[in-house]
Write an enzyme that holds these catalytic residues in place. Structure first.
Site, mmCIF file in Angstrom:
data_model
loop_
_atom_site.group_PDB
_atom_site.id
_atom_site.type_symbol
_atom_site.label_atom_id
_atom_site.label_comp_id
_atom_site.label_asym_id
_atom_site.label_seq_id
_atom_site.Cartn_x
_atom_site.Cartn_y
_atom_site.Cartn_z
ATOM 1 N N ASP A 48 -10.510 4.827 -3.015
ATOM 2 C CA ASP A 48 -11.612 4.279 -2.231
ATOM 3 C C ASP A 48 -12.343 5.361 -1.428
ATOM 4 O OD1 ASP A 48 -11.135 1.703 -3.082
ATOM 5 O OD2 ASP A 48 -9.894 1.164 -1.362
ATOM 6 N N TYR A 76 1.310 6.743 -0.995
ATOM 7 C CA TYR A 76 0.254 6.664 0.025
ATOM 8 C C TYR A 76 0.866 6.654 1.424
ATOM 9 C CZ TYR A 76 -2.645 4.827 -3.827
ATOM 10 O OH TYR A 76 -3.312 4.645 -5.015
ATOM 11 N N ASP A 90 -10.601 -3.160 4.995
ATOM 12 C CA ASP A 90 -10.624 -1.808 5.543
ATOM 13 C C ASP A 90 -11.829 -1.692 6.468
ATOM 14 O OD1 ASP A 90 -12.827 -1.573 3.862
ATOM 15 O OD2 ASP A 90 -11.944 -0.058 2.547
ATOM 16 N N ARG A 184 -5.166 -1.807 0.330
ATOM 17 C CA ARG A 184 -5.933 -2.716 1.190
ATOM 18 C C ARG A 184 -5.402 -4.142 1.086
ATOM 19 N NH1 ARG A 184 -11.319 -3.199 -0.729
ATOM 20 N NH2 ARG A 184 -10.827 -2.038 -2.621
#
Length: 232
Positions: A48, A76, A90, A184
Site C-alpha cells: 500500500d 510486517y 488506515d 489493514r
C-alpha cells in the site's frame, strides 16, 4: 548486472509511493541507461502507498519467477490505533466512527491476538485491488457503490505484540503471514474482536521470503548505482 537477461532487485519502498511507482521508476532508469525502449519489469506483491518496506522487482526473463515469488512468506510490523475506524482501515481516509476502549487491557489484547494465529478467514478491504466482475474493488468503493467481497482463507504463522500504549491505545505488532493477507483487514478484525475498533497508523513490510528490509536498496541508492553502471 544483466537487466535484460533478468535480475531480482529488492527495494525499501518509500512512503506514499505505490508498488507500480517503484516498477515504473526502475524500468525508466534501466531503459534510459541501456538506451532501449522496452523492458519487462514487474513486482512480486503490492504494498500500500501508506506502507514502507520490501518490494521485490524482477526484470527481463526473471519476470517469469513472479508467480513463484508471490507465494513467499511475508513479515510486517504494524501499529494499530484502537478505538476508531476508517473506511480504508488506515490513514487514507479520516476516522468515521469511534468506540469505547476503557475495557481494553493488556491481558485482553494478548488473548485476542492469540486467536488470529493459524488458519483464518479474512474479508479483503473494499479499498483494495481485489477484482469484482472485472473491476477493482476500490473502483466501486470510490464511486460510493456497495461491493461484497468473499472471505479468503489465510495463514498467520506468527503474531507477536511488540508494544502496547494503554494511554494512547496504540498497539504495535509483528505479523508473519501467507500471500494475500491484508494487514489493514487484520487491524479491522482485531479491533472488532476487542469489542472496539481499530485502524492502521503505520505499516512496514520487513521481510519477503529470505529478503529482509535491511538488505534492500533505496530508490536513491539504485539511482546512484545506475549512474555508475556500465553494460558488459
Amino acid at each position: 548486472m544483466d537487466f535484460e537477461e533478468g535480475e531480482i532487485l529488492a527495494f525499501d519502498k518509500p512512503l506514499h509511493w505505490t508498488s507500480f511507482d517503484v516498477v515504473g521508476k526502475v524500468r525508466w532508469m534501466i531503459c534510459r541507461k541501456l538506451n532501449i525502449k522496452k523492458l519487462k519489469v514487474g513486482h512480486t506483491g503490492t504494498l500500500d502507498p501508506l506502507a514502507t518496506g520490501v518490494v521485490v522487482v524482477c526484470t527481463g526473463r526473471k519476470t517469469k519467477l513472479i508467480d513463484e515469488l508471490q507465494h513467499h512468506t511475508k513479515e510486517y510490523v504494524a501499529t494499530l490505533q484502537l478505538g476508531a475506524t476508517t473506511p480504508s482501515y488506515d490513514l487514507e481516509h479520516p476516522i468515521d466512527q469511534t468506540y469505547p476502549t476503557e475495557h481494553i487491557t493488556l491481558p485482553i489484547v494478548q488473548e485476542v491476538l492469540a486467536r488470529f494465529i493459524g488458519e483464518i478467514w479474512q474479508v479483503p478491504p473494499v479499498y483494495s485491488a481485489v477484482k469484482v466482475e472485472g473491476k477493482r474493488a476500490y473502483s466501486y468503493a470510490r464511486q460510493g457503490e456497495e461491493v461484497r467481497l468473499k472471505p479468503k482463507q489465510l495463514v498467520i504463522d506468527e503474531l507477536q505484540m511488540i508494544g502496547f500504549d494503554a494511554e494512547k491505545m496504540l498497539l504495535t505488532i509483528r505479523v508473519v503471514c501467507s500471500k494475500g493477507t491484508y494487514i489493514r483487514a487484520l487491524a479491522r478484525d482485531i479491533g472488532a474482536a476487542l469489542h472496539s475498533g481499530a485502524h492502521l497508523v503505520a505499516l512496514r513490510r520487513t521481510r519477503v521470503g529470505d529478503i529482509r528490509v535491511e538488505d534492500c536498496m533505496t530508490i536513491e541508492s539504485f539511482t546512484q548505482m545506475m549512474e555508475q553502471y556500465k553494460q558488459n
